[in-house]
Enzyme design. Structure first.
Site: not given
Ligand code: C5P
Length: 238
Positions: A35, A62, A64, A67, A126, A217
């Site tokens: 991503k 991604d 997002k 607009d 999330t 992460r």
């Molecule tokens: O580090 P972690 O596993 O929490 O990363 C989750 C990734 O998913 C991040 O890049 C974040 O931008 C993305 N994301 C998210 N929730 C969403 C859409 C994308 O956490 N609804």
């Protein structure tokens, strides 16, 4: 049927080309899908995408978008030249914005003679919990809102949504077997939640009907990202 390993998308949430290169080299053939999100795209621009293409990795772009329909439609056309496999728009932009994006992606991809990127609607992030959701002014529960947004995306011609693994089963039931469900908020059994709220383990997410898992992460911050990725694939298989 996609093999389990290809259903893991590593979120390259990094801001230097060196760190992206290093992570790609370290993970190697353990992962084929990455991503590129706001952090890496705003820091590195096209260089991040060129690096993925040079390493023959699939890209989930991604950014997002959210607009007015005209601006989103032109932006989607511009992004199609990077040929991402999937890209995102905020479902809250509404049906007219989503339909404009679908049309723009089809038109630009036909002109470029390439496959149209799959368009995914962001439902409810999330990291948001019910208290935060209410603070924004919403009166429906997160679950009801996610289902309503997912159904609106489907009716607007979108290919799928990004949602929490906790809502994946209900989305699958409401939107059918072909609608893509991509779930971030994945925390392996050993993982720390960080700022995420509506989380699940890799195996739970797949059991709930997710097509792809996005993990940042727990892999990037691991002592050895390759081993962490391999462990997550094992959890997915389990
Ligand atoms: O580090 P972690 O596993 O929490 O990363 C989750 C990734 O998913 C991040 O890049 C974040 O931008 C993305 N994301 C998210 N929730 C969403 C859409 C994308 O956490 N609804």
């Amino acid at each position: 049927m996609t093999i389990t390993r290809d259903r893991l998308i590593v979120a390259m949430d990094l801001s230097t080309l060196e760190s992206v290169k290093c992570t790609l080299d370290n993970i190697g053939d353990a992962v084929s899908y990455y991503k590129i999100g706001m952090e890496s795209f705003y820091s590195l621009g096209e260089a991040a995408l060129s690096l993925m293409a040079a390493n023959r990795k699939k890209v989930f772009l991604d950014l997002k978008l959210h607009d007015i329909p005209n601006t989103v439609s032109r932006s989607v056309k511009a992004l199609c030249r990077y040929a991402p496999a999937m890209t995102t728009l905020h479902a809250a932009g509404g049906p007219a914005m989503l339909r404009a994006a679908v049309e723009a992606a089809a038109e630009a991809s036909a002109q470029l003679d390439q496959e149209r990127p799959k368009l995914l609607g962001i439902t409810v992030l999330t990291s948001i919990d019910e208290t935060e959701w209410a603070a924004v002014g919403h009166t429906r529960s997160i679950r009801d809102s996610v289902l309503r947004l997912a159904d609106m995306c489907r009716q607007s011609g979108m290919d799928g949504v990004v949602a929490s693994p906790q809502e994946a089963a209900a989305i699958r039931q409401c939107c059918g077997p072909d609608f893509l469900i991509v779930t971030p908020g994945i925390r392996p059994l050993y993982g720390d939640k960080g700022d995420q709220s509506r989380t699940a383990t890799p195996a739970e997410a797949l059991r709930n009907g997710a097509d792809f898992l996005v993990v940042g992460r727990p892999i990037l911050a691991a002592a050895d990202p390759r081993i962490a990725a391999i462990e997550i694939v094992k959890e997915m298989e389990g």
